[in-house]
Scaffold this motif. Sequence first.
Motif, PDB file in Angstrom:
ATOM      1  N   GLN A  82      -0.932  -1.977  -9.953  1.00  0.00           N
ATOM      2  CA  GLN A  82      -1.290  -0.841 -11.842  1.00  0.00           C
ATOM      3  C   GLN A  82      -0.170   0.092 -10.843  1.00  0.00           C
ATOM      4  O   GLN A  82       0.578   0.667 -11.867  1.00  0.00           O
ATOM      5  CB  GLN A  82      -2.351  -0.485 -11.043  1.00  0.00           C
ATOM      6  N   ALA A  83      -0.185   0.708 -10.093  1.00  0.00           N
ATOM      7  CA  ALA A  83       0.313   2.151  -9.271  1.00  0.00           C
ATOM      8  C   ALA A  83       2.171   1.440  -9.854  1.00  0.00           C
ATOM      9  O   ALA A  83       2.737   2.502  -9.707  1.00  0.00           O
ATOM     10  CB  ALA A  83       0.581   2.691  -8.350  1.00  0.00           C
ATOM     11  N   GLY A  84       2.557   0.200  -9.686  1.00  0.00           N
ATOM     12  CA  GLY A  84       3.972  -0.560  -9.118  1.00  0.00           C
ATOM     13  C   GLY A  84       4.358  -0.138  -8.032  1.00  0.00           C
ATOM     14  O   GLY A  84       3.806   0.136  -6.821  1.00  0.00           O
ATOM     15  N   LEU A  85       5.883  -0.621  -7.801  1.00  0.00           N
ATOM     16  CA  LEU A  85       6.157  -0.798  -5.570  1.00  0.00           C
ATOM     17  C   LEU A  85       7.104  -0.272  -6.486  1.00  0.00           C
ATOM     18  O   LEU A  85       7.256   1.439  -6.746  1.00  0.00           O
ATOM     19  CB  LEU A  85       6.864  -2.475  -5.471  1.00  0.00           C
ATOM     20  N   ALA A  93       1.168  -1.214  -0.349  1.00  0.00           N
ATOM     21  CA  ALA A  93      -0.046   0.421  -0.123  1.00  0.00           C
ATOM     22  C   ALA A  93       0.759   0.936   0.188  1.00  0.00           C
ATOM     23  O   ALA A  93       0.745   2.692  -0.505  1.00  0.00           O
ATOM     24  CB  ALA A  93      -1.244  -0.483   1.266  1.00  0.00           C
ATOM     25  N   LEU A  94       1.822   0.914   1.039  1.00  0.00           N
ATOM     26  CA  LEU A  94       2.967   2.259   1.068  1.00  0.00           C
ATOM     27  C   LEU A  94       3.356   2.396  -0.684  1.00  0.00           C
ATOM     28  O   LEU A  94       3.780   4.324  -1.249  1.00  0.00           O
ATOM     29  CB  LEU A  94       3.561   2.208   1.937  1.00  0.00           C
ATOM     30  N   GLU A  95       3.720   1.492  -0.563  1.00  0.00           N
ATOM     31  CA  GLU A  95       5.079   1.925  -1.890  1.00  0.00           C
ATOM     32  C   GLU A  95       4.343   2.360  -3.515  1.00  0.00           C
ATOM     33  O   GLU A  95       4.335   3.454  -4.169  1.00  0.00           O
ATOM     34  CB  GLU A  95       6.059   0.475  -2.285  1.00  0.00           C
ATOM     35  N   ALA A 146       1.496   6.573  -9.112  1.00  0.00           N
ATOM     36  CA  ALA A 146      -0.080   6.592  -8.094  1.00  0.00           C
ATOM     37  C   ALA A 146      -0.762   7.454  -8.885  1.00  0.00           C
ATOM     38  O   ALA A 146      -0.782   8.052  -9.358  1.00  0.00           O
ATOM     39  CB  ALA A 146       0.499   6.993  -7.092  1.00  0.00           C
ATOM     40  N   SER A 147      -2.235   6.625  -8.809  1.00  0.00           N
ATOM     41  CA  SER A 147      -3.244   7.742  -8.877  1.00  0.00           C
ATOM     42  C   SER A 147      -3.929   7.706  -8.239  1.00  0.00           C
ATOM     43  O   SER A 147      -4.273   6.944  -7.199  1.00  0.00           O
ATOM     44  CB  SER A 147      -4.290   6.986 -10.557  1.00  0.00           C
ATOM     45  N   ASP A 148      -5.205   8.244  -8.467  1.00  0.00           N
ATOM     46  CA  ASP A 148      -6.522   8.712  -7.200  1.00  0.00           C
ATOM     47  C   ASP A 148      -7.092   7.549  -7.303  1.00  0.00           C
ATOM     48  O   ASP A 148      -7.619   6.829  -6.040  1.00  0.00           O
ATOM     49  CB  ASP A 148      -7.377   9.584  -8.169  1.00  0.00           C
ATOM     50  N   ASP A 163      -4.340   5.315  -5.307  1.00  0.00           N
ATOM     51  CA  ASP A 163      -4.080   5.749  -3.622  1.00  0.00           C
ATOM     52  C   ASP A 163      -5.492   5.225  -3.065  1.00  0.00           C
ATOM     53  O   ASP A 163      -5.165   4.892  -1.735  1.00  0.00           O
ATOM     54  CB  ASP A 163      -4.796   8.006  -3.664  1.00  0.00           C
ATOM     55  N   ALA A 164      -6.630   5.154  -3.965  1.00  0.00           N
ATOM     56  CA  ALA A 164      -7.973   4.587  -2.792  1.00  0.00           C
ATOM     57  C   ALA A 164      -8.479   3.050  -2.467  1.00  0.00           C
ATOM     58  O   ALA A 164      -8.397   2.962  -1.014  1.00  0.00           O
ATOM     59  CB  ALA A 164      -9.314   4.823  -3.518  1.00  0.00           C
ATOM     60  N   LEU A 165      -7.409   2.933  -3.215  1.00  0.00           N
ATOM     61  CA  LEU A 165      -7.338   1.420  -3.053  1.00  0.00           C
ATOM     62  C   LEU A 165      -6.354   1.469  -1.731  1.00  0.00           C
ATOM     63  O   LEU A 165      -5.859   0.316  -0.835  1.00  0.00           O
ATOM     64  CB  LEU A 165      -6.634   1.021  -3.554  1.00  0.00           C
ATOM     65  N   ALA A 166      -4.466   2.116  -2.289  1.00  0.00           N
ATOM     66  CA  ALA A 166      -3.871   1.874  -1.460  1.00  0.00           C
ATOM     67  C   ALA A 166      -4.186   2.327   0.642  1.00  0.00           C
ATOM     68  O   ALA A 166      -3.944   1.705   1.720  1.00  0.00           O
ATOM     69  CB  ALA A 166      -2.302   2.613  -1.729  1.00  0.00           C
ATOM     70  N   GLU A 167      -5.246   3.380   0.351  1.00  0.00           N
ATOM     71  CA  GLU A 167      -5.624   4.193   1.591  1.00  0.00           C
ATOM     72  C   GLU A 167      -6.065   3.255   2.585  1.00  0.00           C
ATOM     73  O   GLU A 167      -6.389   3.071   3.543  1.00  0.00           O
ATOM     74  CB  GLU A 167      -6.166   4.853   1.075  1.00  0.00           C
ATOM     75  N   LYS A 168      -6.856   2.857   1.797  1.00  0.00           N
ATOM     76  CA  LYS A 168      -8.206   1.523   2.624  1.00  0.00           C
ATOM     77  C   LYS A 168      -7.263   0.333   3.001  1.00  0.00           C
ATOM     78  O   LYS A 168      -7.215  -0.544   4.334  1.00  0.00           O
ATOM     79  CB  LYS A 168      -9.743   1.391   2.047  1.00  0.00           C
ATOM     80  N   ALA A 169      -6.649  -0.482   2.198  1.00  0.00           N
ATOM     81  CA  ALA A 169      -6.201  -1.410   2.701  1.00  0.00           C
ATOM     82  C   ALA A 169      -4.917  -1.303   3.966  1.00  0.00           C
ATOM     83  O   ALA A 169      -5.369  -2.148   4.777  1.00  0.00           O
ATOM     84  CB  ALA A 169      -5.084  -2.101   1.536  1.00  0.00           C
ATOM     85  N   ALA A 170      -4.424  -0.337   3.973  1.00  0.00           N
ATOM     86  CA  ALA A 170      -3.390   0.764   4.927  1.00  0.00           C
ATOM     87  C   ALA A 170      -4.135   1.127   6.353  1.00  0.00           C
ATOM     88  O   ALA A 170      -3.713   0.499   6.902  1.00  0.00           O
ATOM     89  CB  ALA A 170      -2.662   1.643   4.844  1.00  0.00           C
TER      90      ALA A 170
END
Length: 370
Positions: free
Chosen positions: A237-240, A180-182, A189-191, A194-201
């Motif tokens: 989608q956003a990579g690490l 999520a952080l990476e 990163a895109s909107d 971001d939404a997926l990463a924020e929820k996961a974290a």
Amino acid sequence: MKSFSLQTRLYSGQGSLDVLKRFTNKHIWIICDGFLARSPVIEKLRNTLPADNRISIFSDITPDPTISTVVQGIAQMQSLQPDVVIGFGGGSALDAAKAIVWFSRQFGIEIETCVAIPTTSGTGSEVTSACVISDPDKGIKYPLFNNALYPDMAILDPTLVVSVPPAITANTGMDVLTHALEAYVSTKASDFTDALAEKAAQIVFQYLPVAVSKGECLATRGKMHNASTLAGMAFSQAGLGINHAIAHQLGGQFHLPHGLANALLLAPVIHFNARAPRAAKRYARFAKACHLCPDNANDTAALNALIHHIELLKKQCALPSLVDALKDGKQIWSQRIPSMVQAALADVTLQTNPRVADASAMQELLEELL
Ligand SMILES: NC(=O)c1ccc[n+]([C@@H]2O[C@H](COP(=O)([O-])OP(=O)(O)OC[C@H]3O[C@@H](n4cnc5c(N)ncnc54)[C@H](O)[C@@H]3O)[C@@H](O)[C@H]2O)c1
Ligand SMILES: [Zn+2]
């Protein structure tokens, strides 16, 4: 231009394994590791599949699956010619299954459906276009990304995860946070990600300590299972970034479990990346999105809060230090730095890191770890 696509149909929640009842009169090939092949979890899978299916099992997968295991799997797939392949297990089994199906397709062997059923909550491999295959002779883990690696179906049934012991729950859960952080600070990163990463974290900070201490709680396991998939969607989608580029070396050369390697790198990597102003801002926003600091905190305070909460989480999960995790490996740490630097620079995950890392910066980072 950025693109975003979800290619895997998801089934989630307790009882979602039942979706497999739709397969009748098929030859189903299950790919898993030896431990799961002998565990009650696989009986659950077998009992769910209607009796008129023919079932074969390939259970030679080991942690960090190797090129030779994948080659063996391709040969078996060629001779078995299954209709459906089920990757069943942690990231190692899912990655091996995905790689075997992908390479086999390139040899003209088609299947109807590739199903991924995770039994750990960590890698998100069930929804990613990635797999990681190891060359143990060279001590290198190769992450491969290709759209053909997306499974057709993923089943997130939390009842399959309750048997995961605390240490593996902790390691795999920290992998979710790292994804999520990476993905969040990535240059891609895109909107949407971001939404997926924020929820996961958010889920990880709230539920991982509970999953570690009360592994039998199905509701908590379900949350962590979803978080793992959300973070997988984000990074696919956003990579690490550099965290994974170096973690692959700790796995390849010192056999540290993947999630643990990631967890031990988080704080030093955040310090390293935060020297790039855009990354520092993104870390601050991430801390706020996870409610780790007040909304009006300045960027430095938010960054410090993020590092503080990561260290706290590691403590709650009883993670060892890098020195303890390396065991005897610490004696050869310094001499391995040059080869780790070269392999990390070549690791595809580095390409989306928010701060450019050259050989000397990478070397400095590795030298400061111990
Ligand atoms: N494809 C991707 O997108 C992706 C992303 C991150 C990591 N990875 C790769 O995935 C691998 C790591 O996967 P992992 O962290 O899930 O570990 P793993 O698959 O190696 O499994 C770790 C251990 O957990 C055990 N286990 C699995 N399910 C269990 C259950 N239900 N109960 C009890 N024990 C269980 C396994 O037998 C194994 O011993 C690494 O090779 C890593 O590089 C892939
Ligand atoms: Zn990972």
